[in-house]
Design an enzyme around this catalytic site. Structure first.
Site, PDB file in Angstrom:
ATOM      1  N   SER A 122     -25.634  -6.582  37.835  1.00 36.20           N
ATOM      2  CA  SER A 122     -25.696  -8.020  37.564  1.00 36.20           C
ATOM      3  C   SER A 122     -25.260  -8.826  38.776  1.00 36.20           C
ATOM      4  O   SER A 122     -25.909  -9.807  39.160  1.00 36.20           O
ATOM      5  CB  SER A 122     -24.820  -8.370  36.359  1.00 36.20           C
ATOM      6  OG  SER A 122     -25.310  -7.754  35.192  1.00 36.20           O
ATOM      7  N   ARG A 142     -33.519  -2.235  21.313  1.00 36.50           N
ATOM      8  CA  ARG A 142     -32.378  -1.309  21.316  1.00 36.50           C
ATOM      9  C   ARG A 142     -31.798  -1.083  19.925  1.00 36.50           C
ATOM     10  O   ARG A 142     -31.289   0.009  19.645  1.00 36.50           O
ATOM     11  CB  ARG A 142     -31.286  -1.803  22.269  1.00 36.50           C
ATOM     12  CG  ARG A 142     -31.592  -1.493  23.713  1.00 36.50           C
ATOM     13  CD  ARG A 142     -30.441  -1.797  24.635  1.00 36.50           C
ATOM     14  NE  ARG A 142     -30.833  -1.498  26.016  1.00 36.50           N
ATOM     15  CZ  ARG A 142     -30.289  -2.058  27.079  1.00 36.50           C
ATOM     16  NH1 ARG A 142     -29.327  -2.956  26.936  1.00 36.50           N
ATOM     17  NH2 ARG A 142     -30.689  -1.726  28.289  1.00 36.50           N
ATOM     18  N   SER A 192     -32.292 -14.369  25.522  1.00 35.00           N
ATOM     19  CA  SER A 192     -31.633 -13.753  26.677  1.00 35.00           C
ATOM     20  C   SER A 192     -30.893 -14.808  27.483  1.00 35.00           C
ATOM     21  O   SER A 192     -31.437 -15.880  27.757  1.00 35.00           O
ATOM     22  CB  SER A 192     -32.651 -13.053  27.582  1.00 35.00           C
ATOM     23  OG  SER A 192     -32.041 -12.589  28.771  1.00 35.00           O
ATOM     24  N   SER A 193     -29.681 -14.478  27.899  1.00 37.52           N
ATOM     25  CA  SER A 193     -28.936 -15.380  28.779  1.00 37.52           C
ATOM     26  C   SER A 193     -29.591 -15.487  30.147  1.00 37.52           C
ATOM     27  O   SER A 193     -29.331 -16.434  30.899  1.00 37.52           O
ATOM     28  CB  SER A 193     -27.503 -14.878  28.940  1.00 37.52           C
ATOM     29  OG  SER A 193     -27.474 -13.627  29.611  1.00 37.52           O
ATOM     30  N   GLY A 227     -35.227  -6.958  34.135  1.00 34.52           N
ATOM     31  CA  GLY A 227     -35.110  -8.306  33.585  1.00 34.52           C
ATOM     32  C   GLY A 227     -34.624  -9.309  34.607  1.00 34.52           C
ATOM     33  O   GLY A 227     -35.085 -10.455  34.634  1.00 34.52           O
ATOM     34  N   ARG A 244     -41.624  -7.825  27.200  1.00 30.24           N
ATOM     35  CA  ARG A 244     -40.347  -8.540  27.332  1.00 30.24           C
ATOM     36  C   ARG A 244     -40.582 -10.052  27.392  1.00 30.24           C
ATOM     37  O   ARG A 244     -41.463 -10.526  28.121  1.00 30.24           O
ATOM     38  CB  ARG A 244     -39.589  -8.068  28.572  1.00 30.24           C
ATOM     39  CG  ARG A 244     -39.264  -6.593  28.531  1.00 30.24           C
ATOM     40  CD  ARG A 244     -38.192  -6.226  29.532  1.00 30.24           C
ATOM     41  NE  ARG A 244     -36.882  -6.745  29.129  1.00 30.24           N
ATOM     42  CZ  ARG A 244     -35.764  -6.516  29.809  1.00 30.24           C
ATOM     43  NH1 ARG A 244     -35.807  -5.800  30.927  1.00 30.24           N
ATOM     44  NH2 ARG A 244     -34.609  -7.006  29.396  1.00 30.24           N
ATOM     45  N   GLU A 287     -24.573  -5.621  26.187  1.00 32.52           N
ATOM     46  CA  GLU A 287     -25.178  -4.554  26.984  1.00 32.52           C
ATOM     47  C   GLU A 287     -24.421  -3.231  26.868  1.00 32.52           C
ATOM     48  O   GLU A 287     -24.973  -2.176  27.180  1.00 32.52           O
ATOM     49  CB  GLU A 287     -25.292  -4.966  28.446  1.00 32.52           C
ATOM     50  CG  GLU A 287     -23.984  -5.169  29.162  1.00 32.52           C
ATOM     51  CD  GLU A 287     -24.193  -5.639  30.595  1.00 32.52           C
ATOM     52  OE1 GLU A 287     -23.304  -5.386  31.403  1.00 32.52           O
ATOM     53  OE2 GLU A 287     -25.240  -6.258  30.897  1.00 32.52           O
TER      54      GLU A 287
END
Length: 445
Positions: A29, A361, A179-180, A102, A130, A330
């Site tokens: 990240s 997931r 999603s952030s 991503g 996605r 995550e």
């Protein structure tokens, strides 16, 4: 099975309690955020301890396509010097390949606003599933044109930058519930907009808020000015010339530490991870507290000037009842692997957005827990895992769904369940290029 039964990896059993020290590579990240911010500056930046994996290599490849230089140090490939284009504009009329990353597919499109021509984006076939639309809607609100070459809101697509960017503060509203990364992708480029940005999230909940806080901290660290109102779900960014320091060291990936530290609860014994930060913006920083709630002993000794996270377990695991994991979704697969062996049921909630990750997931975890004889079911916003007698659990050939965290999940189960075989363990290269070696090394120590 949807994947070919080739190159099966036999997940090793833990024959005895663990006593291992595992060095975890740099944070994915942070690595990919630093790469973007370095590209948005005007001077070279040397990143030290950069994660080298498929995701970060895809990010560097994307930046190089846009005219950014990424020079890998000849002595160590985890030191990379990033040099922005001399012209200050990114190259247009180029192709960017996102793979299944991503951060690449959601962070790099914003750079196309500052390109001198259209930029084409594509990725792995699995990436077509996605979601992308919120960040692309945001770019359209900033004047870009997005042409889809398949399903609207998904890869592949072409972004054509506007002739001029808004001179006044740009007003952008998106629903980032999925999603952030949609919010982070816009925040990373917002300081470069002539009038800055006022960004509003219109959804009811903000997933992975720590990841957004990480982005805000990184933008601020590069000289940006961000005013966050999390209760109102808005972020206001002033126009600024951003520049990272000439040298930036990347923290270890604390989420990737989860399988190793979690192994101490499953197998018993002690596992240590060095260079654990005292403070961090990584959601994985919450991991030690979660493991403690499950029954682990956790400490942070300093040895030779290096701070460690040390986790000790005795093979017993406490279930957590209802457990809100909104802040660190995550690491849900790693926690799920531990909770298969718990003494009572756990409802992990606040993680409905995991349905839009590398795979669904939640569905994948339920499938694979049941595959080995465990008990699990999907919830509207999460996952329920219930205890079963130890003799009910059995070996199986486990799917990974081209998802690195499903592969490490399977390896964790294999510490205690004999005859676990894992399909495509190489998918761990997405964030852990030598996972198999690291895992085997942990068991050999």
């Amino acid at each position: 099975m949807t994947e070919r039964l080739t190159n099966l990896w036999p997940a090793p059993l833990a024959a005895q309690p663990l006593n291992a020290t595992v060095t975890v590579p740099g944070s994915k990240s942070l690595s990919n955020r630093y790469l973007i911010l370095a590209a948005l500056g005007s001077k070279p930046v040397t990143l030290i301890g950069l994660l080298r994996s498929r995701d970060t290599d895809l990010m560097m490849g994307a930046l190089e396509a846009l005219g950014v230089r990424c020079d890998v140090d000849s002595a160590t490939d985890t030191t990379v010097t990033v040099t922005p284009p001399v012209s200050g504009r990114f190259h247009g009329n180029v192709n960017v390949f996102c793979g299944l990353a991503g951060t690449v597919m959601r962070f790099v499109p914003g750079l196309a606003l500052f390109a001198d021509g259209p930029v084409n984006f594509d990725g792995d076939e699995q990436a077509y599933a996605r979601p992308m639309k919120p960040v692309l809607d945001g770019l359209e609100q900033l004047g870009a044109t997005v042409d889809y070459h398949g399903e609207v809101g998904r890869l592949p697509f072409t972004i054509t930058p506007p002739a001029t960017l808004p001179a006044a503060q740009a007003q952008v509203s998106i629903d980032s519930s999925g999603s952030s990364q949609f919010i982070s992708g816009l925040l990373l480029i917002s300081s470069k907009l002539p009038g800055g940005l006022h960004l509003a999230h219109t959804g009811e909940k903000t997933p992975s808020l720590p990841h957004i806080r990480m982005t805000v901290a990184d933008v601020t660290g590069a000289g940006g000015a961000v005013e966050a109102d999390e209760s109102a779900r808005t972020w206001t960014v002033e126009p600024r010339a951003m520049q990272l320091s000439s040298k930036v060291t990347v923290e270890p990936d604390l989420s990737n530490a989860a399988p190793f530290l979690g192994a101490a609860l499953i197998a018993g014994g002690t596992v240590r991870v060095p260079h654990w930060p005292e403070t961090t913006t990584q959601p994985g920083g919450l991991l030690p507290g979660y493991l403690e709630q499950m029954g682990a002993e956790v400490s942070f000794p300093t040895i030779g000037g290096v701070r460690y996270c040390e986790v000790t377990g005795d093979g017993t695991v406490r279930g957590l009842g209802t457990f809100d994991l909104t802040a660190a979704g995550e690491i849900a697969p790693s926690l799920a692997a531990i909770l298969v062996f718990a003494d009572k049921s756990t409802d992990m909630v606040g993680i409905g957005h995991l349905r839009g990750h590398e795979t669904n997931r939640l569905e994948a975890l339920v499938n694979e827990i049941r595959r080995v004889g465990g008990a699990a079911e999907e919830l509207p916003d999460g996952l329920r895992i219930e205890p079963v007698p130890a003799e009910t659990l059995h070996g199986a050939v486990m799917e990974t769904y081209a998802d690195h965290r499903m592969a490490t999940f399977a390896a964790m189960l294999g510490l205690r369940i004999p005859d676990i075989e894992v399909i495509n363990v190489a998918t761990t290269r997405k964030t852990l290029p030598d996972f198999v070696g690291m895992w085997s090394g942990m068991l050999r120590q």
